[in-house]
Design a protein around this motif. Structure first.
Motif, PDB file in Angstrom:
ATOM      1  N   MET A 187       0.834  -1.200   0.000  1.00 18.40           N
ATOM      2  CA  MET A 187       0.000   0.000   0.000  1.00 18.40           C
ATOM      3  C   MET A 187       0.867   1.249   0.000  1.00 18.40           C
ATOM      4  SD  MET A 187      -3.205   0.676   2.545  1.00 18.40           S
ATOM      5  CE  MET A 187      -2.280   0.038   3.949  1.00 18.40           C
ATOM      6  N   LEU A 188       0.367   2.283  -0.668  1.00 17.70           N
ATOM      7  CA  LEU A 188       0.959   3.617  -0.616  1.00 17.70           C
ATOM      8  C   LEU A 188      -0.163   4.615  -0.388  1.00 17.70           C
ATOM      9  CD1 LEU A 188       3.349   5.625  -1.056  1.00 17.70           C
ATOM     10  CD2 LEU A 188       2.759   5.590  -3.498  1.00 17.70           C
ATOM     11  N   ILE A 189      -0.035   5.418   0.665  1.00 10.89           N
ATOM     12  CA  ILE A 189      -1.013   6.473   0.968  1.00 10.89           C
ATOM     13  C   ILE A 189      -0.258   7.798   1.001  1.00 10.89           C
ATOM     14  CG2 ILE A 189      -2.829   7.270   2.522  1.00 10.89           C
ATOM     15  CD1 ILE A 189      -2.766   4.483   3.827  1.00 10.89           C
ATOM     16  N   ILE A 190      -0.722   8.759   0.227  1.00 13.48           N
ATOM     17  CA  ILE A 190      -0.047  10.059   0.157  1.00 13.48           C
ATOM     18  C   ILE A 190      -1.034  11.178   0.476  1.00 13.48           C
ATOM     19  CG2 ILE A 190       1.065  11.716  -1.401  1.00 13.48           C
ATOM     20  CD1 ILE A 190       2.425   9.413  -2.770  1.00 13.48           C
ATOM     21  N   ASP A 191      -0.642  12.015   1.442  1.00 12.71           N
ATOM     22  CA  ASP A 191      -1.402  13.218   1.815  1.00 12.71           C
ATOM     23  C   ASP A 191      -2.858  12.911   2.142  1.00 12.71           C
ATOM     24  OD1 ASP A 191       0.949  14.519   1.350  1.00 12.71           O
ATOM     25  OD2 ASP A 191       0.323  15.491  -0.500  1.00 12.71           O
ATOM     26  N   ASP A 192      -3.128  11.709   2.658  1.00 15.00           N
ATOM     27  CA  ASP A 192      -4.489  11.310   3.040  1.00 15.00           C
ATOM     28  C   ASP A 192      -5.488  11.518   1.906  1.00 15.00           C
ATOM     29  OD1 ASP A 192      -3.210  10.897   5.407  1.00 15.00           O
ATOM     30  OD2 ASP A 192      -4.352  12.354   6.565  1.00 15.00           O
ATOM     31  N   TYR A 193      -5.027  11.320   0.669  1.00 15.55           N
ATOM     32  CA  TYR A 193      -5.905  11.526  -0.493  1.00 15.55           C
ATOM     33  C   TYR A 193      -5.654  10.509  -1.598  1.00 15.55           C
ATOM     34  CZ  TYR A 193      -8.453  13.948  -4.198  1.00 15.55           C
ATOM     35  OH  TYR A 193      -9.334  14.260  -5.213  1.00 15.55           O
ATOM     36  N   PHE A 194      -4.394  10.243  -1.903  1.00 12.76           N
ATOM     37  CA  PHE A 194      -4.041   9.273  -2.938  1.00 12.76           C
ATOM     38  C   PHE A 194      -3.718   7.943  -2.277  1.00 12.76           C
ATOM     39  CE2 PHE A 194      -0.682   6.928  -5.092  1.00 12.76           C
ATOM     40  CZ  PHE A 194      -1.122   6.845  -6.403  1.00 12.76           C
ATOM     41  N   VAL A 195      -4.308   6.855  -2.793  1.00  8.68           N
ATOM     42  CA  VAL A 195      -4.036   5.513  -2.276  1.00  8.68           C
ATOM     43  C   VAL A 195      -3.769   4.582  -3.446  1.00  8.68           C
ATOM     44  CG1 VAL A 195      -4.865   3.592  -0.872  1.00  8.68           C
ATOM     45  CG2 VAL A 195      -5.616   5.917  -0.343  1.00  8.68           C
ATOM     46  N   SER A 196      -2.717   3.776  -3.335  1.00 11.83           N
ATOM     47  CA  SER A 196      -2.429   2.740  -4.321  1.00 11.83           C
ATOM     48  C   SER A 196      -2.371   1.396  -3.607  1.00 11.83           C
ATOM     49  CB  SER A 196      -1.102   3.013  -5.034  1.00 11.83           C
ATOM     50  OG  SER A 196      -0.868   2.065  -6.061  1.00 11.83           O
ATOM     51  N   VAL A 197      -3.189   0.449  -4.069  1.00 13.17           N
ATOM     52  CA  VAL A 197      -3.231  -0.881  -3.466  1.00 13.17           C
ATOM     53  C   VAL A 197      -3.189  -1.920  -4.583  1.00 13.17           C
ATOM     54  CG1 VAL A 197      -4.520  -0.134  -1.429  1.00 13.17           C
ATOM     55  CG2 VAL A 197      -5.768  -0.895  -3.460  1.00 13.17           C
ATOM     56  N   GLY A 198      -2.767  -3.117  -4.235  1.00 16.19           N
ATOM     57  CA  GLY A 198      -2.722  -4.177  -5.232  1.00 16.19           C
ATOM     58  C   GLY A 198      -1.699  -5.225  -4.871  1.00 16.19           C
ATOM     59  N   SER A 199      -0.982  -5.710  -5.887  1.00 16.40           N
ATOM     60  CA  SER A 199      -0.068  -6.830  -5.684  1.00 16.40           C
ATOM     61  C   SER A 199       1.394  -6.419  -5.593  1.00 16.40           C
ATOM     62  CB  SER A 199      -0.219  -7.832  -6.837  1.00 16.40           C
ATOM     63  OG  SER A 199       0.171  -7.247  -8.077  1.00 16.40           O
ATOM     64  N   THR A 200       1.693  -5.127  -5.766  1.00 19.91           N
ATOM     65  CA  THR A 200       3.076  -4.686  -5.937  1.00 19.91           C
ATOM     66  C   THR A 200       3.790  -4.444  -4.617  1.00 19.91           C
ATOM     67  OG1 THR A 200       2.395  -3.594  -7.993  1.00 19.91           O
ATOM     68  CG2 THR A 200       4.553  -3.001  -7.088  1.00 19.91           C
ATOM     69  N   ASN A 201       4.907  -5.130  -4.418  1.00 17.49           N
ATOM     70  CA  ASN A 201       5.801  -4.826  -3.313  1.00 17.49           C
ATOM     71  C   ASN A 201       6.788  -3.736  -3.718  1.00 17.49           C
ATOM     72  OD1 ASN A 201       5.108  -6.821  -1.168  1.00 17.49           O
ATOM     73  ND2 ASN A 201       5.655  -8.294  -2.755  1.00 17.49           N
ATOM     74  N   PHE A 202       7.401  -3.117  -2.710  1.00 16.29           N
ATOM     75  CA  PHE A 202       8.410  -2.095  -2.984  1.00 16.29           C
ATOM     76  C   PHE A 202       9.780  -2.771  -3.094  1.00 16.29           C
ATOM     77  CE2 PHE A 202       4.917   0.465  -1.932  1.00 16.29           C
ATOM     78  CZ  PHE A 202       5.167   1.767  -2.299  1.00 16.29           C
ATOM     79  N   ASP A 203       9.893  -3.600  -4.104  1.00 15.12           N
ATOM     80  CA  ASP A 203      11.169  -4.252  -4.376  1.00 15.12           C
ATOM     81  C   ASP A 203      11.333  -4.395  -5.886  1.00 15.12           C
ATOM     82  OD1 ASP A 203       9.493  -6.351  -5.052  1.00 15.12           O
ATOM     83  OD2 ASP A 203      10.476  -7.829  -3.781  1.00 15.12           O
ATOM     84  N   ASN A 204      12.551  -4.696  -6.285  1.00 16.12           N
ATOM     85  CA  ASN A 204      12.823  -4.715  -7.716  1.00 16.12           C
ATOM     86  C   ASN A 204      12.288  -5.952  -8.416  1.00 16.12           C
ATOM     87  OD1 ASN A 204      13.941  -2.211  -8.041  1.00 16.12           O
ATOM     88  ND2 ASN A 204      15.737  -2.967  -9.105  1.00 16.12           N
ATOM     89  N   ARG A 205      11.905  -6.940  -7.656  1.00 16.30           N
ATOM     90  CA  ARG A 205      11.232  -8.061  -8.310  1.00 16.30           C
ATOM     91  C   ARG A 205       9.857  -7.602  -8.814  1.00 16.30           C
ATOM     92  NH1 ARG A 205      11.954 -13.223  -9.235  1.00 16.30           N
ATOM     93  NH2 ARG A 205      10.062 -14.177 -10.036  1.00 16.30           N
ATOM     94  N   SER A 206       9.126  -6.884  -7.985  1.00 16.69           N
ATOM     95  CA  SER A 206       7.836  -6.350  -8.424  1.00 16.69           C
ATOM     96  C   SER A 206       8.011  -5.292  -9.504  1.00 16.69           C
ATOM     97  CB  SER A 206       7.073  -5.755  -7.237  1.00 16.69           C
ATOM     98  OG  SER A 206       6.407  -6.758  -6.485  1.00 16.69           O
ATOM     99  N   PHE A 207       9.017  -4.445  -9.348  1.00 17.85           N
ATOM    100  CA  PHE A 207       9.200  -3.341 -10.282  1.00 17.85           C
ATOM    101  C   PHE A 207       9.679  -3.789 -11.658  1.00 17.85           C
ATOM    102  CE2 PHE A 207      10.227  -0.136  -6.644  1.00 17.85           C
ATOM    103  CZ  PHE A 207       8.890  -0.128  -6.289  1.00 17.85           C
ATOM    104  N   ARG A 208      10.484  -4.870 -11.715  1.00 20.93           N
ATOM    105  CA  ARG A 208      11.197  -5.136 -12.950  1.00 20.93           C
ATOM    106  C   ARG A 208      11.057  -6.546 -13.505  1.00 20.93           C
ATOM    107  NH1 ARG A 208      17.231  -3.129 -12.459  1.00 20.93           N
ATOM    108  NH2 ARG A 208      16.976  -2.798 -14.695  1.00 20.93           N
ATOM    109  N   ILE A 209      10.535  -7.481 -12.725  1.00 17.51           N
ATOM    110  CA  ILE A 209      10.493  -8.867 -13.187  1.00 17.51           C
ATOM    111  C   ILE A 209       9.075  -9.436 -13.204  1.00 17.51           C
ATOM    112  CG2 ILE A 209      11.302 -11.224 -12.720  1.00 17.51           C
ATOM    113  CD1 ILE A 209      13.866 -10.039 -11.610  1.00 17.51           C
ATOM    114  N   ASN A 210       8.297  -9.198 -12.146  1.00 17.69           N
ATOM    115  CA  ASN A 210       6.949  -9.756 -12.066  1.00 17.69           C
ATOM    116  C   ASN A 210       5.957  -8.997 -12.933  1.00 17.69           C
ATOM    117  OD1 ASN A 210       7.691 -11.684 -10.203  1.00 17.69           O
ATOM    118  ND2 ASN A 210       6.935 -10.551  -8.432  1.00 17.69           N
TER     119      ASN A 210
END
Length: 434
Positions: free
Chosen positions: A354-377
């Motif tokens: 999860m990523l929550i910014i300024d109590d307004y923007f939220v991103s949820v799903g399957s993505t981890n904050f790692d390079n496997r999620s960013f670049r391989i999966n």
């Protein structure tokens, strides 16, 4: 005659040496292409002059990801494994025409067996079901579970099942968690179809979140599933049954972002960098595995230095991949020195993304904050611009923080030597291309 024999032996040795070199080349190529992406990524600092609540953020994020924002959606938070599975099973039982499902894990005596039976029952009553499960993530699925699906007519594909023509992409897994019912209701989040999510965290179950979504954005989620169904089967899913017209059912503006790194489509990392660069007050991150590249770490540190309150929540000692935690600890010193608050969840494995910014923007799903999620999966997230939903997720986040322990520089310094050594070895191995 003797001379001819000597020449033949020499030739055989040369051929064996050449074959050995060819084998090493092919093996090296296989490892290299499985561990590295095909395209470059954003490495320069991302700088914006607006916040996530500015209309320009919405316009730019649509251009950066190639996915428009869609108004009129409703999102329901589910945070207990039993409730999540019960809701999904209920909707499977009420589906009238079609179900599409994509998951990484499909395993376990209880959950996978139950889902196999319910999907098989839906298929027998005439519901078209397309089920894409990752081969590695479903390697523990039983023959009986798979037979239950296939014998009932479920259209089943196992993503990247071993084959010679997939060897260079065998490590490119689908990590998405998607289920769409009749094109009108969708589920996504961090929860796999597996028993680890069934108990409550106090009893050892994974702490996670899943989301039931309705409204026009469901068509976009269906489109993300269709991307991989085409890749796996070569079949387009078309028609009103998959993409019905949906009326407005809520107030949330939502955006679907899918990432297919093997083709250079690293939209997820780009989207997250843009959102972090647009933060003004607060950034809340939760990730089952936190091990991003140095450029992403710089973006987080820069946000903290410019006055944004940054908090990161990750698993503690109950993490299922302990080597990732040891490697992550080698990254934390600079973050903490720049004012980033890092917490580790204590009761059980923390699997939320999860990523929550300024109590307004939220991103949820399957993505981890790692390079496997960013670049391989292959991954998929759903973004929301909605203060009501954001406040609800902040409450969940703060509750999780209350069951976590904040790491200090002293904690990092006092780690056992074996943990430090193992962390640097892992960082040097899996972080070699960061």
């Amino acid at each position: 005659m003797l001379k001819r024999v000597r020449i033949s032996k020499r030739l055989l040795k040369l051929l064996a040496f050449a074959a050995g070199l060819l084998f090493l080349y092919l093996l090296g190529s296989l490892v290299f292409f499985n561990a590295t992406p095909k395209e470059f990524r954003v490495t320069e600092p991302v700088i914006t002059s607006y916040s996530v609540s500015d209309p320009q953020f919405r316009r730019d994020s649509g251009r950066l990801t190639g996915r428009d924002w869609v108004n009129g959606n409703h999102i329901e938070v589910l945070d207990r494994g039993k409730d999540i599975f019960d809701a999904m099973i209920r909707d499977i039982g009420e589906a009238g025409c079609c179900i599409t499902k994509e998951t990484y894990n499909f395993r376990g005596d209880e959950v996978a067996t139950r889902f196999a039976a319910e999907l098989a029952s839906a298929s027998r009553r005439g519901v078209d079901i397309h089920f894409l499960m990752d081969f590695i993530g479903s390697v523990a699925a039983t023959r009986a579970q798979l037979d239950t699906l296939q014998q009932a007519g479920v259209d089943l594909e196992r993503w990247r099942e071993p084959a010679w023509y997939h060897l260079s992409r065998f490590n490119h897994r689908t990590h998405r968690k998607i289920m769409v019912l009749d094109g009108r209701v969708a589920y996504t989040g961090g929860v796999n179809t597996a028993d680890s999510w069934l108990p409550d965290p106090v009893d050892g179950g994974y702490r996670d979140y899943h989301f039931r979504i309705s409204g026009p954005v469901v068509r976009e989620i269906q489109g993300a599933f269709s991307e991989n169904w085409v890749s796996a089967r070569g079949e387009l899913l078309l028609g009103e049954q998959y993409y019905p017209n949906s009326d407005s059912v809520g107030t949330a503006a939502m955006q679907v972002v899918s990432s297919r790194p093997r083709e250079g489509e690293k939209r997820m990392r780009k989207m997250l960098l843009h959102a972090i660069a647009s933060a003004e007050n607060s950034i809340r991150i939760s990730s089952a595995y936190f091990f991003p590249d140095r450029f992403f770490l710089d973006a987080i540190r820069d946000a903290s230095r410019r006055g944004v309150d940054v908090t990161i929540l990750t698993p503690g000692e109950h993490i299922d991949q302990k080597y990732i935690r040891h490697a992550a600890h080698t990254l934390y010193t600079g973050l903490i020195e720049d004012g980033v608050a890092i917490y580790e969840f204590k009761p059980s494995m923390y699997h939320a993304k999860m990523l929550i910014i300024d109590d307004y923007f939220v991103s949820v799903g399957s993505t981890n904050f790692d390079n496997r999620s960013f670049r391989i999966n292959d991954e998929m997230n759903v973004n929301a611009l909605d203060s009501t939903f954001a406040r609800e997720m902040v409450q969940h986040y703060e509750r999780d923080l209350a069951q976590s322990e904040r790491l200090t520089l002293e904690d990092l310094s006092n780690r056992p030597l074996r943990h430090k050594t193992w962390g640097w070895i892992v960082r040097g191995t899996i972080g070699a291309y960061l």
